[in-house]
Design a protein around this motif. Structure first.
Motif, PDB file in Angstrom:
ATOM      1  N   GLY A 105       9.202  -4.049  -1.219  1.00  0.00           N
ATOM      2  CA  GLY A 105       8.828  -4.072   0.295  1.00  0.00           C
ATOM      3  C   GLY A 105       7.679  -2.950   1.030  1.00  0.00           C
ATOM      4  O   GLY A 105       6.610  -3.593   0.508  1.00  0.00           O
ATOM      5  N   LEU A 106       8.611  -2.982   1.817  1.00  0.00           N
ATOM      6  CA  LEU A 106       7.995  -1.827   2.714  1.00  0.00           C
ATOM      7  C   LEU A 106       7.394  -0.807   2.372  1.00  0.00           C
ATOM      8  O   LEU A 106       7.032  -0.209   2.688  1.00  0.00           O
ATOM      9  CB  LEU A 106       8.419  -1.660   3.980  1.00  0.00           C
ATOM     10  CG  LEU A 106       9.184  -2.985   4.827  1.00  0.00           C
ATOM     11  CD1 LEU A 106       9.637  -2.165   5.753  1.00  0.00           C
ATOM     12  CD2 LEU A 106       8.172  -4.079   5.701  1.00  0.00           C
ATOM     13  N   SER A 147       2.160 -10.635   3.222  1.00  0.00           N
ATOM     14  CA  SER A 147       2.760  -9.334   4.802  1.00  0.00           C
ATOM     15  C   SER A 147       3.222  -8.149   4.208  1.00  0.00           C
ATOM     16  O   SER A 147       3.543  -8.015   4.888  1.00  0.00           O
ATOM     17  CB  SER A 147       3.439 -10.832   4.903  1.00  0.00           C
ATOM     18  OG  SER A 147       2.462 -11.660   5.581  1.00  0.00           O
ATOM     19  N   GLN A 148       4.504  -7.975   3.040  1.00  0.00           N
ATOM     20  CA  GLN A 148       5.086  -6.919   3.001  1.00  0.00           C
ATOM     21  C   GLN A 148       3.681  -6.239   2.903  1.00  0.00           C
ATOM     22  O   GLN A 148       4.336  -4.561   2.680  1.00  0.00           O
ATOM     23  CB  GLN A 148       6.226  -7.302   1.700  1.00  0.00           C
ATOM     24  CG  GLN A 148       6.741  -8.547   1.897  1.00  0.00           C
ATOM     25  CD  GLN A 148       7.913  -7.124   3.455  1.00  0.00           C
ATOM     26  OE1 GLN A 148       7.750  -6.539   4.131  1.00  0.00           O
ATOM     27  NE2 GLN A 148       9.054  -6.742   2.433  1.00  0.00           N
ATOM     28  N   LEU A 149       2.862  -6.177   2.023  1.00  0.00           N
ATOM     29  CA  LEU A 149       2.417  -5.181   1.486  1.00  0.00           C
ATOM     30  C   LEU A 149       1.413  -4.220   2.784  1.00  0.00           C
ATOM     31  O   LEU A 149       1.226  -3.835   2.840  1.00  0.00           O
ATOM     32  CB  LEU A 149       0.928  -5.189   0.114  1.00  0.00           C
ATOM     33  CG  LEU A 149       1.443  -5.687  -1.272  1.00  0.00           C
ATOM     34  CD1 LEU A 149       0.920  -6.290  -2.231  1.00  0.00           C
ATOM     35  CD2 LEU A 149       2.191  -5.023  -1.537  1.00  0.00           C
ATOM     36  N   GLU A 150       0.266  -5.403   3.325  1.00  0.00           N
ATOM     37  CA  GLU A 150      -0.049  -5.466   4.778  1.00  0.00           C
ATOM     38  C   GLU A 150       1.192  -4.220   5.563  1.00  0.00           C
ATOM     39  O   GLU A 150       0.471  -3.376   6.167  1.00  0.00           O
ATOM     40  CB  GLU A 150      -0.590  -6.275   5.728  1.00  0.00           C
ATOM     41  CG  GLU A 150      -1.708  -6.957   5.027  1.00  0.00           C
ATOM     42  CD  GLU A 150      -1.783  -7.951   5.973  1.00  0.00           C
ATOM     43  OE1 GLU A 150      -1.004  -9.131   7.092  1.00  0.00           O
ATOM     44  OE2 GLU A 150      -2.420  -9.393   5.467  1.00  0.00           O
ATOM     45  N   ARG A 151       2.524  -4.718   5.562  1.00  0.00           N
ATOM     46  CA  ARG A 151       3.445  -3.669   6.279  1.00  0.00           C
ATOM     47  C   ARG A 151       3.543  -2.470   5.847  1.00  0.00           C
ATOM     48  O   ARG A 151       3.412  -1.158   6.177  1.00  0.00           O
ATOM     49  CB  ARG A 151       4.806  -4.567   6.861  1.00  0.00           C
ATOM     50  CG  ARG A 151       4.358  -5.757   7.833  1.00  0.00           C
ATOM     51  CD  ARG A 151       6.183  -6.831   7.202  1.00  0.00           C
ATOM     52  NE  ARG A 151       5.994  -7.866   7.997  1.00  0.00           N
ATOM     53  CZ  ARG A 151       6.761  -9.166   7.609  1.00  0.00           C
ATOM     54  NH1 ARG A 151       6.542  -8.934   6.076  1.00  0.00           N
ATOM     55  NH2 ARG A 151       6.257 -10.097   7.911  1.00  0.00           N
ATOM     56  N   ALA A 152       3.485  -2.541   4.262  1.00  0.00           N
ATOM     57  CA  ALA A 152       3.529  -1.209   3.742  1.00  0.00           C
ATOM     58  C   ALA A 152       2.321  -0.343   3.723  1.00  0.00           C
ATOM     59  O   ALA A 152       2.852   1.124   3.659  1.00  0.00           O
ATOM     60  CB  ALA A 152       4.109  -1.621   1.755  1.00  0.00           C
ATOM     61  N   ARG A 153       1.770  -1.297   4.477  1.00  0.00           N
ATOM     62  CA  ARG A 153       0.159   0.233   3.678  1.00  0.00           C
ATOM     63  C   ARG A 153       0.669   0.779   5.355  1.00  0.00           C
ATOM     64  O   ARG A 153       0.162   1.958   5.776  1.00  0.00           O
ATOM     65  CB  ARG A 153      -0.815  -0.797   3.828  1.00  0.00           C
ATOM     66  CG  ARG A 153      -1.378  -1.217   2.195  1.00  0.00           C
ATOM     67  CD  ARG A 153      -2.833  -1.936   2.220  1.00  0.00           C
ATOM     68  NE  ARG A 153      -2.831  -2.084   1.020  1.00  0.00           N
ATOM     69  CZ  ARG A 153      -2.881  -3.284   0.442  1.00  0.00           C
ATOM     70  NH1 ARG A 153      -2.155  -4.626   1.128  1.00  0.00           N
ATOM     71  NH2 ARG A 153      -2.663  -3.628  -0.939  1.00  0.00           N
ATOM     72  N   ARG A 154       0.689   0.081   6.606  1.00  0.00           N
ATOM     73  CA  ARG A 154       1.379   1.267   8.215  1.00  0.00           C
ATOM     74  C   ARG A 154       1.980   1.878   8.141  1.00  0.00           C
ATOM     75  O   ARG A 154       1.720   2.325   8.350  1.00  0.00           O
ATOM     76  CB  ARG A 154       1.261   0.085   8.854  1.00  0.00           C
ATOM     77  CG  ARG A 154       0.023  -1.597   8.762  1.00  0.00           C
ATOM     78  CD  ARG A 154       0.375  -2.644  10.389  1.00  0.00           C
ATOM     79  NE  ARG A 154       1.563  -2.974  10.106  1.00  0.00           N
ATOM     80  CZ  ARG A 154       1.699  -4.760  10.234  1.00  0.00           C
ATOM     81  NH1 ARG A 154       0.172  -4.377   9.506  1.00  0.00           N
ATOM     82  NH2 ARG A 154       2.518  -5.235  10.229  1.00  0.00           N
ATOM     83  N   ALA A 155       2.968   1.212   7.191  1.00  0.00           N
ATOM     84  CA  ALA A 155       4.561   1.983   7.207  1.00  0.00           C
ATOM     85  C   ALA A 155       4.080   3.023   6.848  1.00  0.00           C
ATOM     86  O   ALA A 155       4.706   4.463   6.657  1.00  0.00           O
ATOM     87  CB  ALA A 155       6.038   1.177   6.732  1.00  0.00           C
TER      88      ALA A 155
END
Length: 293
Positions: free
Chosen positions: A99-100, A124-132
């Motif tokens: 997930g995130l 999309s989850q991985l993109e969010r995870a890298r930002r988070a």
């Protein structure tokens, strides 16, 4: 959601219940659509970026619940899973369905592993995870990485990890046998796999229809109705030893429903998770196994 759901194809022969074919990207449509356009971790019912029902054993449910209570319940779910994996300091960990990635951050900060690999099938989850997790990735670039991959076909070499764990993702896995085989392959001798998720309480073919009639996520195919014994059997078949299944439902369902009660009225479908548990249809389990030395 219909009041009466038909038994899905495959339920009679032991195949995945409510499963839908995967697309060219390896994802079934309900998984792609649920975790794609919207950040599910930002929905108020989940909090702090986590996406799990929570482990509420040490939280007082007889008083009003706060957002910090909710975040702690989800953190405690990760702690419960990571504790079940044994001492993790200096070890190499893999989370399947990250997930995130906030659970991976907890693992890095509290359990002192050598490295955590966070894998998810959804880009999309991985993109969010890298930002988070940008702060941790920048401060300690060698401690955690994010990788795209499926539970049934992991993009790693043999014996790369000391621990494979998964928190509330296995209900989405297309093929538990393939996941078990991959977990056994990427584990080092003596390594341990720990899975926390919700499963049917037995192998009755009627369970899939019952859950589809009560819970929207089973009706639309996001969650697949399978017994916990299906995963322990898959672990054993993959050559893992000491497969064990343990219910943690008493620490999950009442707290989850108590949290939902401030946002969802009685009789609405999310409140039916507790009902399914009380009727002996569904439960929440921690399932473990070990690769022999």
């Amino acid at each position: 959601m219909t009041e009466s759901a038909q038994e899905p194809e495959g339920a009679q022969d032991g195949g995945p219940r409510n499963a839908r074919p995967a697309g060219a990207d390896g994802m079934r449509a309900p998984v792609r659509e649920t975790y794609g356009p919207m950040d599910l971790g930002s929905v108020p019912v989940f909090a702090g970026g986590f996406i799990n029902f929570g482990y509420w054993r040490d939280i007082d449910l007889d008083r009003p619940l706060s957002v910090p209570d909710r975040v702690r319940s989800q953190q405690d779910m990760y702690r419960h899973v990571l504790d079940a994996a044994g001492p993790l300091a200096g070890r190499r960990l893999l989370e399947v369905g990250c997930g995130l990635g906030v659970g991976c951050t907890l693992a890095v900060e509290e359990y002192r592993p050598a490295h955590v690999t966070a894998m998810d099938i959804h880009p999309s989850q991985l993109e969010r995870a890298r930002r988070a997790n940008a702060r941790l990735l920048d401060a300690s670039p060698g401690r955690m990485r994010f990788v795209r991959g499926a539970a049934e076909g992991m993009p790693f070499g043999d014996a790369e990890f000391d621990c494979v764990y998964s928190v509330e993702a296995a209900q989405h896995f297309d093929d538990l046998t393939a996941f078990a085989r991959e977990a056994a392959r990427v584990l080092r001798p003596g390594g341990r796999v720990v899975v926390a998720s919700f499963f049917t309480v037995d192998e009755s073919a009627g369970r899939a229809g019952q859950l589809a009639g009560m819970l929207e996520t089973f009706a639309d195919g996001l969650d697949i109705a399978r017994p916990a014994s299906g995963l322990t059997g898959a672990f054993t078949g993959a050559g893992l030893t000491g497969a064990e299944v343990r219910s943690i439902g008493p620490a999950v369902w009442r707290g989850w429903d108590r949290w939902l009660s401030d946002q969802w009225k009685p009789g609405t479908w999310p409140r039916n998770f507790l009902r399914a548990y009380e009727q002996g249809i569904l439960d929440y389990y921690v399932i473990t196994a070990t690769r022999s030395e």
